[in-house]
Write an enzyme that holds these catalytic residues in place. Structure first.
Site, mmCIF file in Angstrom:
data_model
loop_
_atom_site.group_PDB
_atom_site.id
_atom_site.type_symbol
_atom_site.label_atom_id
_atom_site.label_comp_id
_atom_site.label_asym_id
_atom_site.label_seq_id
_atom_site.Cartn_x
_atom_site.Cartn_y
_atom_site.Cartn_z
ATOM 1 N N GLU A 132 9.535 6.797 -17.671
ATOM 2 C CA GLU A 132 8.189 7.337 -17.888
ATOM 3 C C GLU A 132 7.607 6.847 -19.209
ATOM 4 O OE1 GLU A 132 8.815 11.464 -15.336
ATOM 5 O OE2 GLU A 132 8.969 11.505 -17.513
ATOM 6 N N SER A 164 15.859 19.314 -18.435
ATOM 7 C CA SER A 164 14.762 20.263 -18.659
ATOM 8 C C SER A 164 15.252 21.418 -19.527
ATOM 9 C CB SER A 164 14.262 20.800 -17.312
ATOM 10 O OG SER A 164 13.457 21.946 -17.495
ATOM 11 N N HIS A 215 0.830 -1.212 0.000
ATOM 12 C CA HIS A 215 0.000 0.000 0.000
ATOM 13 C C HIS A 215 0.868 1.267 0.000
ATOM 14 C CE1 HIS A 215 -3.486 -2.545 0.937
ATOM 15 N NE2 HIS A 215 -2.709 -3.126 1.834
ATOM 16 N N LYS A 238 17.485 19.820 -13.390
ATOM 17 C CA LYS A 238 16.645 18.633 -13.497
ATOM 18 C C LYS A 238 17.357 17.446 -14.140
ATOM 19 C CE LYS A 238 12.917 18.161 -12.634
ATOM 20 N NZ LYS A 238 11.754 18.448 -13.494
#
Length: 477
Positions: A291, A278, A157, A284
């Site tokens: 992804e 980025s 969880h 970044k």
């Protein structure tokens, strides 16, 4: 003579819009090697049964080789009006051999020809995926060996649950991808059944020898029912399901590592070569590969649903709807195979931030379940022990301390005379050594599993169970 393979019955040319709507050459051209191989086997068989002379069969096979070389070199012009790769190859054969080229299609239909090519392609795709999956498994084994002594918090969880060895975590993915490999091998059994010779739907009155073709193309069996062959795309559904399952496993892994690479978790150092930056924020380091791996899963699952819907209402035998199987198959395979190929090196080059993980390892009461099991081993009923430890955790939260920092009296209240014994197992490292069940995160058990997998990957590859020689022995039994 009509450019179409079916043009004799028609009096007008096909509307250009229809040609554009019905073409498949834009995606099925990748089947050219499979079409040539199957056609050569068919031609040799026609020579064996006397429908061609041996010399005619040889000339067809040689011409098909030349056509394959032309396509390989990028010199064949693909034309919409010729519909598909099969017509392109047949037309090129006729241009080279005239009437002899027109004899190749004897005893077969476009229906069984196409599905044979697709099965040959799918069989190769399965074999490639098996190699890709094995590389990912080996990558996780490398990571497991590099981080063998590292302890991680295990989650349920998305909450800290129990301690696990990092190697145990890596081996969990080795198991998942092994099931994917097993499913693919089981799927391959049903792919590896020859459709060619079923013709349009009812077979043929010509004396063809389907077992000869099966032996040449290394199919384990010959399809028994010609009507079934013409309508069967079960194998595409099964293969797409296998691909979807692989994609789900990859997506789950990607999701996890996206979290773990964040500042909030700070568990991982992802390799720079597999991340991007980025355009506006210079600090970044984005996990774009992970992804996209997660994002592409939707495409693969979508193709599976597409095939379910395509097949759900089709009457026997062949319907043109079945042409839509190839974009789904090809794109799903390309997506999953490339995802696996980029995953393996990324996994090998990723590092756990051992110091950061260890610094927070005692947070979250990872030793609570082990403490409960200690009291169970001393005779406290499971539910009573569960409630008692829950009360102790609540007290720790109010005191802002850990279980090992509670006074011994708190444990004596649960089981008089055994309170001092709890300190031998409290704390994550001590808790970890308490595990003993087969397949657990016990260091001993994890080492057994590491040894098992390392030995397995060093073993020689087993030969295929069914050979052409065996097929010939079974011929026409």
């Amino acid at each position: 003579m009509s450019q179409k393979t079916w043009g004799g019955r028609f009096t007008v040319s096909t509307d250009k819009r229809v040609e554009l709507f019905t073409e498949s050459i834009s995606f099925d051209q990748r089947l050219y090697k499979h079409d040539i191989r199957a056609s050569q086997a068919h031609a040799r068989m026609l020579g064996e049964v006397g429908l061609l002379t041996n010399d005619e069969a040889k000339k067809i096979c040689e011409a098909l080789n030349e056509i394959g070389e032309t396509i390989e070199a990028g010199k064949m012009e693909f034309r919409i009006e010729l519909e598909d790769i099969h017509t392109h190859i047949e037309r090129a054969l006729i241009e080279r051999l005239g009437d002899l080229g027109r004899k190749l299609h004897t005893g077969r239909s476009r229906n069984d020809q196409v599905v044979t090519d697709v099965k040959l392609w799918t069989r190769e795709a399965i074999d490639q995926l098996d190699k890709d999956l094995a590389e990912v498994q080996k990558a996780f084994l490398v990571l497991a060996e590099k981080s063998k002594d590292l302890v991680l918090p295990g989650y349920t969880h998305m909450q800290r649950a129990q301690p696990i060895l990092a190697a145990h975590y890596c081996l969990a993915y080795v198991e998942k991808f092994q099931r994917d490999r097993d499913r693919l091998q089981d799927c391959r059994k049903r792919v590896n059944i020859l459709p060619l010779g079923a013709a349009a739907l009812a077979g043929t009155s010509l004396p063809i020898d389907r077992h000869s073709v099966a032996a040449q193309l290394e199919f384990a069996e010959v399809a028994r029912n010609s009507l079934d062959v013409s309508s069967d795309r079960d194998f595409t559904l099964e293969f797409l399901y296998c691909l979807s399952n692989i994609a789900i496993h990859l997506s789950s892994w990607a999701e996890e590592w996206i979290f773990w690479a964040s500042t909030e978790f700070d568990f991982l150092i992802l390799p720079d070569a597999f991340c991007t930056g980025s355009s506006i924020m210079p600090h970044k380091k984005n996990p774009d590969v992970l992804e996209l791996t997660r994002g592409k899963t939707g495409r693969v699952i979508g193709h599976l649903q597409h095939m379910f819907i395509t097949l759900k209402g089709l009457p026997m035998a062949y319907n043109r709807d079945l042409q839509e199987d190839k974009p789904a198959l090809f794109d799903s395979f390309d997506t999953v195979s490339l995802s696996l190929q980029v995953a393996a090196p990324m996994i090998v080059e990723t590092l756990f931030k051992a110091d950061r993980i260890t610094a927070r390892l005692e947070d979250g009461f990872l030793d609570a379940t082990t403490l409960m099991e200690y009291f169970i081993s001393k005779g406290v009923p499971m539910r009573s022990a569960h409630e008692a430890i829950g009360n102790l955790v609540r007290e720790c939260e109010s005191r802002k301390c850990r279980l090992a920092e509670l006074p011994v009296e708190k444990f004596e209240d649960i089981l008089p005379g055994h309170g001092p014994g709890v300190f031998a197992l409290l704390g994550v490292q001590k808790s970890l050594t308490s595990f003993r069940s087969y397949g657990s995160t016990s260091p001993t058990e994890v080492q057994k599993q590491l040894d098992y997998w390392n030995e397995l990957f060093q073993a020689p590859v087993e030969s295929k169970p069914e050979t052409s020689a065996k097929l010939k022995k079974r011929k026409k039994k």
